[in-house]
Design an enzyme around this catalytic site. Structure first.
Site, PDB file in Angstrom:
ATOM      1  N   ASP A   5     113.066  47.274 180.872  1.00  0.00           N
ATOM      2  CA  ASP A   5     113.405  46.521 179.679  1.00  0.00           C
ATOM      3  C   ASP A   5     114.311  47.370 178.791  1.00  0.00           C
ATOM      4  O   ASP A   5     113.941  48.496 178.422  1.00  0.00           O
ATOM      5  CB  ASP A   5     112.121  46.145 178.934  1.00  0.00           C
ATOM      6  N   ASN A  13     122.496  43.054 169.660  1.00  0.00           N
ATOM      7  CA  ASN A  13     123.072  41.762 169.292  1.00  0.00           C
ATOM      8  C   ASN A  13     123.245  41.643 167.780  1.00  0.00           C
ATOM      9  O   ASN A  13     124.272  41.153 167.306  1.00  0.00           O
ATOM     10  CB  ASN A  13     122.200  40.616 169.804  1.00  0.00           C
ATOM     11  N   HIS A  18     126.831  39.272 169.934  1.00  0.00           N
ATOM     12  CA  HIS A  18     126.366  38.839 171.252  1.00  0.00           C
ATOM     13  C   HIS A  18     127.311  39.235 172.378  1.00  0.00           C
ATOM     14  O   HIS A  18     126.877  39.448 173.512  1.00  0.00           O
ATOM     15  CB  HIS A  18     126.102  37.333 171.254  1.00  0.00           C
ATOM     16  N   ASP A  22     126.151  41.148 175.692  1.00  0.00           N
ATOM     17  CA  ASP A  22     126.496  40.750 177.052  1.00  0.00           C
ATOM     18  C   ASP A  22     127.096  41.917 177.832  1.00  0.00           C
ATOM     19  O   ASP A  22     126.754  42.141 178.992  1.00  0.00           O
ATOM     20  CB  ASP A  22     127.474  39.571 177.007  1.00  0.00           C
ATOM     21  N   GLU A  48     116.336  40.632 178.425  1.00  0.00           N
ATOM     22  CA  GLU A  48     116.847  41.979 178.710  1.00  0.00           C
ATOM     23  C   GLU A  48     115.940  42.727 179.672  1.00  0.00           C
ATOM     24  O   GLU A  48     115.961  43.941 179.755  1.00  0.00           O
ATOM     25  CB  GLU A  48     117.027  42.771 177.408  1.00  0.00           C
TER      26      GLU A  48
END
Length: 127
Positions: A5, A13, A18, A22, A48
């Site tokens: 994780d 973010n 965002h 990404d 994630e």
């Protein structure tokens, strides 16, 4: 089985947007998938979180590839995300027990992951 994780991904973010999030996911997945053995399976599990299924690997050796991945991630080029940016991950590992359902195996790995998060992140915990 390992659940990985990205640490503090929501902050990526929130702080960088965002698109940066990404790019972070793509760099993370690309970097770690290059270190996955052909017999293993690595992929996005949700959000994630990523799942690594390590075949023919016992708990005594399961942390070795994870630590190799951790080192590669620290050495990765994150400049596409933001200047000076870097990312870490927490990991939970569990080994299959005879007769165990896949759901229980995942739950044990997830519990180990939550211990890693509670213990300060950027570490691995084994069930």
């Amino acid at each position: 089985m390992a659940i990985l994780d990205l640490d503090r991904f929501k902050a990526v973010n929130d702080q960088f947007g965002h698109l940066a999030g990404d790019k972070t996911l793509k760099i993370f997945a690309s970097t770690l998938s290059q270190l996955t053995r052909k017999a293993d399976r690595f992929g996005r599990y949700g959000g994630e979180e990523f799942l690594l299924v390590m075949t023919s690997t016992g708990l005594d050796t399961a942390e070795t590839p994870i630590e190799r991945m951790r080192a590669a991630l620290k050495a990765a080029d994150w400049s596409a995300v933001a200047p000076g940016f870097s990312a870490t991950f927490s990991c939970g590992i569990a080994a299959y027990r005879p007769g165990e359902t896949p759901e229980l195996l995942l739950q044990r790995a997830d519990n180990a992951l939550y211990r890693a998060k509670r213990d300060g992140r950027d570490c691995t915990r084994v069930d």
